[in-house]
Design a protein around this motif. Sequence first.
Motif, PDB file in Angstrom:
ATOM      1  N   ARG A   1       0.812  -1.209   0.000  1.00  0.00           N
ATOM      2  CA  ARG A   1       0.000   0.000   0.000  1.00  0.00           C
ATOM      3  C   ARG A   1       0.846   1.261   0.000  1.00  0.00           C
ATOM      4  NH1 ARG A   1      -3.260  -1.617   5.252  1.00  0.00           N
ATOM      5  NH2 ARG A   1      -1.095  -2.173   5.742  1.00  0.00           N
ATOM      6  N   LYS A   2       2.065   1.173   0.509  1.00  0.00           N
ATOM      7  CA  LYS A   2       2.978   2.306   0.516  1.00  0.00           C
ATOM      8  C   LYS A   2       4.405   1.780   0.467  1.00  0.00           C
ATOM      9  CE  LYS A   2       2.139   2.498   5.499  1.00  0.00           C
ATOM     10  NZ  LYS A   2       1.677   3.358   6.618  1.00  0.00           N
ATOM     11  N   ASP A   3       5.341   2.663   0.145  1.00  0.00           N
ATOM     12  CA  ASP A   3       6.721   2.231  -0.058  1.00  0.00           C
ATOM     13  C   ASP A   3       7.345   1.640   1.203  1.00  0.00           C
ATOM     14  OD1 ASP A   3       6.462   3.013  -2.653  1.00  0.00           O
ATOM     15  OD2 ASP A   3       7.743   4.792  -2.487  1.00  0.00           O
ATOM     16  N   ALA A   4       6.909   2.074   2.380  1.00  0.00           N
ATOM     17  CA  ALA A   4       7.456   1.537   3.627  1.00  0.00           C
ATOM     18  C   ALA A   4       7.151   0.054   3.783  1.00  0.00           C
ATOM     19  CB  ALA A   4       6.903   2.308   4.827  1.00  0.00           C
ATOM     20  N   GLU A   5       6.191  -0.467   3.023  1.00  0.00           N
ATOM     21  CA  GLU A   5       5.813  -1.874   3.119  1.00  0.00           C
ATOM     22  C   GLU A   5       6.498  -2.746   2.068  1.00  0.00           C
ATOM     23  OE1 GLU A   5       1.583  -2.029   2.857  1.00  0.00           O
ATOM     24  OE2 GLU A   5       1.270  -1.136   4.834  1.00  0.00           O
ATOM     25  N   LEU A   6       7.271  -2.154   1.184  1.00  0.00           N
ATOM     26  CA  LEU A   6       7.866  -2.915   0.094  1.00  0.00           C
ATOM     27  C   LEU A   6       8.766  -4.042   0.599  1.00  0.00           C
ATOM     28  CD1 LEU A   6       8.767  -0.026  -2.378  1.00  0.00           C
ATOM     29  CD2 LEU A   6       7.024  -1.803  -2.705  1.00  0.00           C
ATOM     30  N   ALA A   7       9.536  -3.789   1.654  1.00  0.00           N
ATOM     31  CA  ALA A   7      10.470  -4.786   2.192  1.00  0.00           C
ATOM     32  C   ALA A   7      10.274  -4.934   3.693  1.00  0.00           C
ATOM     33  CB  ALA A   7      11.904  -4.388   1.869  1.00  0.00           C
ATOM     34  N   LYS A   8       9.027  -4.937   4.120  1.00  0.00           N
ATOM     35  CA  LYS A   8       8.678  -4.993   5.543  1.00  0.00           C
ATOM     36  C   LYS A   8       8.438  -6.440   5.943  1.00  0.00           C
ATOM     37  CE  LYS A   8       5.761  -2.551   8.877  1.00  0.00           C
ATOM     38  NZ  LYS A   8       4.745  -1.478   9.008  1.00  0.00           N
ATOM     39  N   GLY A   9       9.503  -7.162   6.197  1.00  0.00           N
ATOM     40  CA  GLY A   9       9.452  -8.582   6.497  1.00  0.00           C
ATOM     41  C   GLY A   9      10.349  -9.338   5.538  1.00  0.00           C
ATOM     42  N   PRO A  10      10.904 -10.473   5.950  1.00  0.00           N
ATOM     43  CA  PRO A  10      11.918 -11.154   5.124  1.00  0.00           C
ATOM     44  C   PRO A  10      11.417 -11.672   3.791  1.00  0.00           C
ATOM     45  CG  PRO A  10      11.273 -12.490   7.016  1.00  0.00           C
ATOM     46  CD  PRO A  10      10.686 -11.129   7.240  1.00  0.00           C
ATOM     47  N   ALA A  11      10.191 -12.171   3.734  1.00  0.00           N
ATOM     48  CA  ALA A  11       9.658 -12.659   2.460  1.00  0.00           C
ATOM     49  C   ALA A  11       9.380 -11.502   1.514  1.00  0.00           C
ATOM     50  CB  ALA A  11       8.386 -13.472   2.696  1.00  0.00           C
ATOM     51  N   ARG A  12       8.843 -10.436   2.042  1.00  0.00           N
ATOM     52  CA  ARG A  12       8.584  -9.251   1.224  1.00  0.00           C
ATOM     53  C   ARG A  12       9.885  -8.647   0.717  1.00  0.00           C
ATOM     54  NH1 ARG A  12       4.047  -6.715   5.354  1.00  0.00           N
ATOM     55  NH2 ARG A  12       2.331  -8.080   4.720  1.00  0.00           N
ATOM     56  N   LEU A  13      10.890  -8.606   1.584  1.00  0.00           N
ATOM     57  CA  LEU A  13      12.194  -8.073   1.188  1.00  0.00           C
ATOM     58  C   LEU A  13      12.778  -8.905   0.049  1.00  0.00           C
ATOM     59  CD1 LEU A  13      15.007  -6.868   3.551  1.00  0.00           C
ATOM     60  CD2 LEU A  13      15.531  -8.552   1.789  1.00  0.00           C
ATOM     61  N   ALA A  14      12.741 -10.228   0.194  1.00  0.00           N
ATOM     62  CA  ALA A  14      13.298 -11.083  -0.848  1.00  0.00           C
ATOM     63  C   ALA A  14      12.541 -10.925  -2.163  1.00  0.00           C
ATOM     64  CB  ALA A  14      13.264 -12.543  -0.389  1.00  0.00           C
ATOM     65  N   THR A  15      11.224 -10.789  -2.079  1.00  0.00           N
ATOM     66  CA  THR A  15      10.423 -10.597  -3.295  1.00  0.00           C
ATOM     67  C   THR A  15      10.761  -9.268  -3.956  1.00  0.00           C
ATOM     68  OG1 THR A  15       8.614 -11.920  -2.393  1.00  0.00           O
ATOM     69  CG2 THR A  15       8.080 -10.428  -4.205  1.00  0.00           C
ATOM     70  N   ALA A  16      10.825  -8.205  -3.164  1.00  0.00           N
ATOM     71  CA  ALA A  16      11.109  -6.872  -3.703  1.00  0.00           C
ATOM     72  C   ALA A  16      12.469  -6.808  -4.381  1.00  0.00           C
ATOM     73  CB  ALA A  16      11.031  -5.833  -2.589  1.00  0.00           C
ATOM     74  N   LEU A  17      13.451  -7.550  -3.835  1.00  0.00           N
ATOM     75  CA  LEU A  17      14.816  -7.503  -4.355  1.00  0.00           C
ATOM     76  C   LEU A  17      15.127  -8.643  -5.322  1.00  0.00           C
ATOM     77  CD1 LEU A  17      16.849  -6.546  -1.152  1.00  0.00           C
ATOM     78  CD2 LEU A  17      15.843  -5.036  -2.870  1.00  0.00           C
ATOM     79  N   ALA A  18      14.123  -9.429  -5.688  1.00  0.00           N
ATOM     80  CA  ALA A  18      14.314 -10.553  -6.612  1.00  0.00           C
ATOM     81  C   ALA A  18      15.376 -11.512  -6.094  1.00  0.00           C
ATOM     82  CB  ALA A  18      14.682 -10.045  -8.011  1.00  0.00           C
ATOM     83  N   VAL A  19      15.247 -11.897  -4.832  1.00  0.00           N
ATOM     84  CA  VAL A  19      16.164 -12.852  -4.209  1.00  0.00           C
ATOM     85  C   VAL A  19      15.589 -14.254  -4.355  1.00  0.00           C
ATOM     86  CG1 VAL A  19      17.117 -13.644  -2.002  1.00  0.00           C
ATOM     87  CG2 VAL A  19      17.105 -11.199  -2.564  1.00  0.00           C
ATOM     88  N   ASP A  20      16.401 -15.172  -4.853  1.00  0.00           N
ATOM     89  CA  ASP A  20      15.999 -16.572  -4.923  1.00  0.00           C
ATOM     90  C   ASP A  20      17.226 -17.440  -4.698  1.00  0.00           C
ATOM     91  OD1 ASP A  20      17.434 -16.575  -7.328  1.00  0.00           O
ATOM     92  OD2 ASP A  20      15.637 -16.393  -8.561  1.00  0.00           O
ATOM     93  N   ARG A  21      17.073 -18.766  -4.871  1.00  0.00           N
ATOM     94  CA  ARG A  21      18.156 -19.682  -4.534  1.00  0.00           C
ATOM     95  C   ARG A  21      19.386 -19.512  -5.423  1.00  0.00           C
ATOM     96  NH1 ARG A  21      19.339 -22.823  -0.272  1.00  0.00           N
ATOM     97  NH2 ARG A  21      19.942 -24.585  -1.591  1.00  0.00           N
ATOM     98  N   GLU A  22      19.246 -18.824  -6.542  1.00  0.00           N
ATOM     99  CA  GLU A  22      20.421 -18.580  -7.372  1.00  0.00           C
ATOM    100  C   GLU A  22      21.449 -17.717  -6.643  1.00  0.00           C
ATOM    101  OE1 GLU A  22      19.528 -17.085 -11.206  1.00  0.00           O
ATOM    102  OE2 GLU A  22      18.354 -18.831 -11.821  1.00  0.00           O
ATOM    103  N   LEU A  23      21.011 -16.988  -5.616  1.00  0.00           N
ATOM    104  CA  LEU A  23      21.926 -16.147  -4.839  1.00  0.00           C
ATOM    105  C   LEU A  23      22.517 -16.890  -3.645  1.00  0.00           C
ATOM    106  CD1 LEU A  23      20.031 -12.731  -4.825  1.00  0.00           C
ATOM    107  CD2 LEU A  23      21.986 -13.408  -6.227  1.00  0.00           C
ATOM    108  N   ASN A  24      22.109 -18.121  -3.410  1.00  0.00           N
ATOM    109  CA  ASN A  24      22.660 -18.878  -2.299  1.00  0.00           C
ATOM    110  C   ASN A  24      24.161 -19.078  -2.508  1.00  0.00           C
ATOM    111  OD1 ASN A  24      22.394 -20.439   0.155  1.00  0.00           O
ATOM    112  ND2 ASN A  24      22.733 -22.257  -1.108  1.00  0.00           N
ATOM    113  N   GLY A  25      24.950 -18.657  -1.533  1.00  0.00           N
ATOM    114  CA  GLY A  25      26.401 -18.756  -1.632  1.00  0.00           C
ATOM    115  C   GLY A  25      27.075 -17.575  -2.292  1.00  0.00           C
TER     116      GLY A  25
END
Length: 231
Positions: free
Chosen positions: A133-157
């Motif tokens: 609903r607002k920009d403060a919620e874009l990465a508010k929590g670990p799953a939301r943060l990973a989604t916002a930053l396009a984090v997936d298992r390809e970044l493991n390691g």
Amino acid sequence: MIAGRDRKPSTSSGHSYLPRSFFDRPVLDVAPDLLGRVLVRTTPEGRMRLRITEVEAYAGEADPGSHAYRGRTERNASMFGPPGHAYVYFIYGMWYSLNLVCGPEGQASGVLIRAGEVLEGVEQARRRRPKARKDAELAKGPARLATALAVDRELNGADVCSHDDTAPLGILEGRPQKHDAIRTGPRTGVGGEGAHHPWRFWLADDPTVSPYRPHKPRNRRPALDAGRTTP
């Protein structure tokens, strides 16, 4: 000596990258010291920067709340690797979480990046998080943060201390926070013997910090940031 530790850091946006020696310390020293630092994520769509506002510490085989509590597995192997690397895992078959490995190689420990403020790449984050609903919620929590930053298992390691502006992940020195600006309490969603460890650290009164939720048995489909999201 760990390779890369003494390499002269490059600069980006007027800030220096953190050296590997920053992560080669006890997890309870590293975790609060990450608050105010800036995570850099380079995607095919462009560069993103996120100011870290909330983290949790996990002490490996000494911590009942850690994925590494019962030793090394194929899933958690990155936690035992050199400090200054990413440990990314998949939870509930739906969400990723980003952690930074710290401490000496062979002794698993890591810091979960729980929340932050998107400073650059806001449009990318909005496209990935259209329900925010607002920009403060874009990465508010670990799953939301990973989604916002396009984090997936390809970044493991992935090495976050390469000091390469083209690397997928890096940590800039940002603005370290004073002790009186930091709050601490139990980790979100952790049950059992580790439930009461005050190893969650966050910036006081910051709107991007996620709400605390105690552990609950997994007997229903979890919300985006509910339940156990621990490394």
